[in-house]
Design a protein around this motif. Structure first.
Motif, mmCIF file in Angstrom:
data_model
loop_
_atom_site.group_PDB
_atom_site.id
_atom_site.type_symbol
_atom_site.label_atom_id
_atom_site.label_comp_id
_atom_site.label_asym_id
_atom_site.label_seq_id
_atom_site.Cartn_x
_atom_site.Cartn_y
_atom_site.Cartn_z
ATOM 1 N N PRO A 145 0.809 -1.223 0.000
ATOM 2 C CA PRO A 145 0.000 0.000 0.000
ATOM 3 C C PRO A 145 0.841 1.272 0.000
ATOM 4 O O PRO A 145 0.389 2.305 -0.484
ATOM 5 N N GLU A 146 2.075 1.176 0.484
ATOM 6 C CA GLU A 146 2.936 2.363 0.542
ATOM 7 C C GLU A 146 3.381 2.823 -0.842
ATOM 8 O O GLU A 146 3.980 3.881 -0.985
ATOM 9 N N ARG A 147 3.108 2.028 -1.866
ATOM 10 C CA ARG A 147 3.395 2.443 -3.244
ATOM 11 C C ARG A 147 2.259 3.265 -3.839
ATOM 12 O O ARG A 147 2.364 3.762 -4.952
ATOM 13 N N LEU A 148 1.158 3.347 -3.130
ATOM 14 C CA LEU A 148 0.001 4.090 -3.631
ATOM 15 C C LEU A 148 -0.055 5.464 -3.003
ATOM 16 O O LEU A 148 0.032 5.616 -1.788
ATOM 17 N N ILE A 149 -0.199 6.464 -3.856
ATOM 18 C CA ILE A 149 -0.488 7.814 -3.368
ATOM 19 C C ILE A 149 -1.948 8.096 -3.693
ATOM 20 O O ILE A 149 -2.350 7.987 -4.857
ATOM 21 N N LEU A 150 -2.737 8.407 -2.700
ATOM 22 C CA LEU A 150 -4.131 8.755 -2.947
ATOM 23 C C LEU A 150 -4.260 10.274 -2.918
ATOM 24 O O LEU A 150 -3.878 10.924 -1.945
ATOM 25 N N GLU A 151 -4.771 10.836 -4.010
ATOM 26 C CA GLU A 151 -4.899 12.294 -4.121
ATOM 27 C C GLU A 151 -6.347 12.730 -3.887
ATOM 28 O O GLU A 151 -7.262 12.194 -4.510
ATOM 29 N N PHE A 152 -6.493 13.687 -3.014
ATOM 30 C CA PHE A 152 -7.801 14.305 -2.805
ATOM 31 C C PHE A 152 -7.630 15.801 -3.004
ATOM 32 O O PHE A 152 -6.565 16.342 -2.700
ATOM 33 N N ASN A 153 -8.651 16.478 -3.498
ATOM 34 C CA ASN A 153 -8.532 17.934 -3.480
ATOM 35 C C ASN A 153 -9.413 18.518 -2.382
ATOM 36 O O ASN A 153 -10.154 17.792 -1.714
ATOM 37 N N GLU A 154 -9.303 19.810 -2.180
ATOM 38 C CA GLU A 154 -9.929 20.381 -0.985
ATOM 39 C C GLU A 154 -11.452 20.262 -0.982
ATOM 40 O O GLU A 154 -12.065 20.370 0.075
ATOM 41 N N ALA A 179 -1.915 12.730 -0.834
ATOM 42 C CA ALA A 179 -1.561 14.001 -1.467
ATOM 43 C C ALA A 179 -2.769 14.930 -1.488
ATOM 44 O O ALA A 179 -3.898 14.485 -1.685
ATOM 45 N N LEU A 180 -2.499 16.204 -1.263
ATOM 46 C CA LEU A 180 -3.538 17.216 -1.471
ATOM 47 C C LEU A 180 -3.356 17.765 -2.878
ATOM 48 O O LEU A 180 -2.310 18.324 -3.210
ATOM 49 N N ASP A 181 -4.380 17.565 -3.691
ATOM 50 C CA ASP A 181 -4.316 17.952 -5.098
ATOM 51 C C ASP A 181 -4.796 19.399 -5.277
ATOM 52 O O ASP A 181 -5.564 19.909 -4.464
ATOM 53 N N ASP A 182 -4.332 20.031 -6.326
ATOM 54 C CA ASP A 182 -4.856 21.333 -6.760
ATOM 55 C C ASP A 182 -4.705 22.440 -5.721
ATOM 56 O O ASP A 182 -5.538 23.354 -5.648
ATOM 57 N N PHE A 198 -0.923 14.943 5.008
ATOM 58 C CA PHE A 198 -0.502 14.796 3.617
ATOM 59 C C PHE A 198 1.017 14.668 3.500
ATOM 60 O O PHE A 198 1.749 15.470 4.061
ATOM 61 N N GLU A 199 1.459 13.675 2.718
ATOM 62 C CA GLU A 199 2.892 13.555 2.410
ATOM 63 C C GLU A 199 3.272 14.467 1.259
ATOM 64 O O GLU A 199 4.424 14.855 1.120
ATOM 65 N N PHE A 200 2.287 14.768 0.417
ATOM 66 C CA PHE A 200 2.553 15.598 -0.760
ATOM 67 C C PHE A 200 1.512 16.707 -0.874
ATOM 68 O O PHE A 200 0.327 16.475 -0.658
ATOM 69 N N ILE A 201 1.991 17.894 -1.214
ATOM 70 C CA ILE A 201 1.101 18.993 -1.565
ATOM 71 C C ILE A 201 1.348 19.281 -3.049
ATOM 72 O O ILE A 201 2.498 19.525 -3.449
ATOM 73 N N LYS A 202 0.292 19.207 -3.836
ATOM 74 C CA LYS A 202 0.451 19.427 -5.271
ATOM 75 C C LYS A 202 -0.059 20.810 -5.661
ATOM 76 O O LYS A 202 -1.229 21.135 -5.470
ATOM 77 N N LEU A 203 0.859 21.605 -6.190
ATOM 78 C CA LEU A 203 0.502 22.961 -6.611
ATOM 79 C C LEU A 203 -0.308 22.902 -7.893
ATOM 80 O O LEU A 203 0.122 22.303 -8.884
#
Ligand code: C2E
Ligand code: MG
Ligand code: MG
Ligand code: MG
Length: 283
Positions: A145-154, A179-182, A198-203
């Motif tokens: 599961p650690e290979r999966l990044i799940l992206e959600f936006n606000e 990840a937080l998308d957008d 979130f491990e990732f913040i996507k601009l």
């Protein structure tokens, strides 16, 4: 509008309303068919480490091979899938597919460290039983599961904020990356940067685009990157369309990114993009 006419008044559809209604009913029916007949496909876009240029993973983007309209992108049908809840069935298929892809990479031993990022509807977090189903789905389909990044936006947190946050924490403890998308496209509270796991913040690419002419926003990117080292998230820029943009982001300390200049989304072939994939921790 019909409502404002009040009781006892004539309410009628004009031609354009009628057309809209038919179009929307048609779309809904076609979407049901699309699920049954497996008309969806996935395109993968490389996500790179911006200084080494090595790939750290791929984002999976949904496409619909419509029987008469050709290949459709999410802007043409996602709203209907969301509205009707069909998105949950579609995303079940998406997750099964990406887990299969992860397995293939694992077997070929070439892409063992690659991430796959999946965009998910906020429904998974707030609809009763849905989160347990999602975790079970991932559990039976992948051993990593650690290979999966799940992206959600606000938008996933707009209503039922607490419930959604609780869901995120469950997912994190289960082992997937988040990840937080957008980010930078909507209201984009600072809260997301330090109170959410979130491990990732996507601009968002609408924000990335401003960096061409807006120095203050470039300063913001620098600050966001530095905050990330404190708060434990990593920054990913979307929509990198030129070498100049790439350079600006590198200089601002932005670690990861994706965009047409780096790689366009494409169907994954048996031999996925010749990109060397590197473990994120050594990037
Ligand atoms: P997103 O998650 O922000 O994905 C990035 C979007 O930007 C994709 O659009 C991608 O094709 C596009 N893109 C990438 N690089 C560039 C660039 O350099 N320039 C420009 N102009 N665009 C670029 P796409 O594929 O049309 O998807 C739109 C949105 O639909 C995605 O935005 C994502 O939020 C949503 N989406 C896609 N697949 C799924 C899915 O399976 N489930 C859900 N819930 N949403 C999905
Ligand atoms: Mg998204
Ligand atoms: Mg995304
Ligand atoms: Mg985005």
């Amino acid at each position: 509008q019909a409502k404002s006419l009040g009781r006892g008044r004539f309410v009628f559809f004009d031609d354009s309303m009628r057309e809209q209604l038919i179009a929307s009913m048609t779309l809904e029916q076609e979407l049901r068919q699309a699920i049954k007949n497996q008309q969806f496909e996935l395109h993968y876009q490389k996500i790179s480490h911006l200084t080494s240029t090595q790939a750290i993973g791929f984002e999976v983007l949904l496409r619909w091979q419509h029987p008469s309209k050709g290949l459709l992108t999410p802007s043409e049908f996602l709203f209907m899938a969301e509205e009707t809840g069909m998105i949950l069935d579609i995303e079940t298929w998406v997750i099964e597919e990406v887990c299969l892809q992860l397995k293939l990479w694992k077997q070929s031993q070439e892409y063992e460290n690659v991430y796959i990022a999946v965009n998910l509807s906020g429904r998974h977090l707030i609809q009763a039983n849905q989160l347990a189903k999602l975790i079970e789905l991932i559990n039976v389909n992948t051993i990593e599961p650690e290979r999966l990044i799940l992206e959600f936006n606000e938008s996933a947190f707009a209503q039922h904020t607490e419930l959604a946050l609780k869901g995120l924490r469950k997912l994190k403890s289960f082992g997937v990356k988040l990840a937080l998308d957008d980010y930078g496209a909507g209201l984009s509270s600072f809260n997301f940067l330090h109170n959410y796991p979130f491990e990732f913040i996507k601009l968002d690419r609408s924000f990335t685009r401003t960096l061409n002419h807006n120095e203050k926003n470039l300063t913001l990117v620098k600050a966001l990157h530095e905050l990330g080292t404190q708060f434990g998230y990593r920054l990913v820029a979307e929509g990198i369309e030129s070498a100049a943009m790439l350079k600006k982001l590198q200089n601002a300390g932005c670690e990861f990114g994706q965009g047409y200049h780096i790689s366009r989304p494409a169907k994954m072939t048996k031999d996925p993009s010749s990109a060397k994939v590197v473990n994120i921790n050594s990037a």
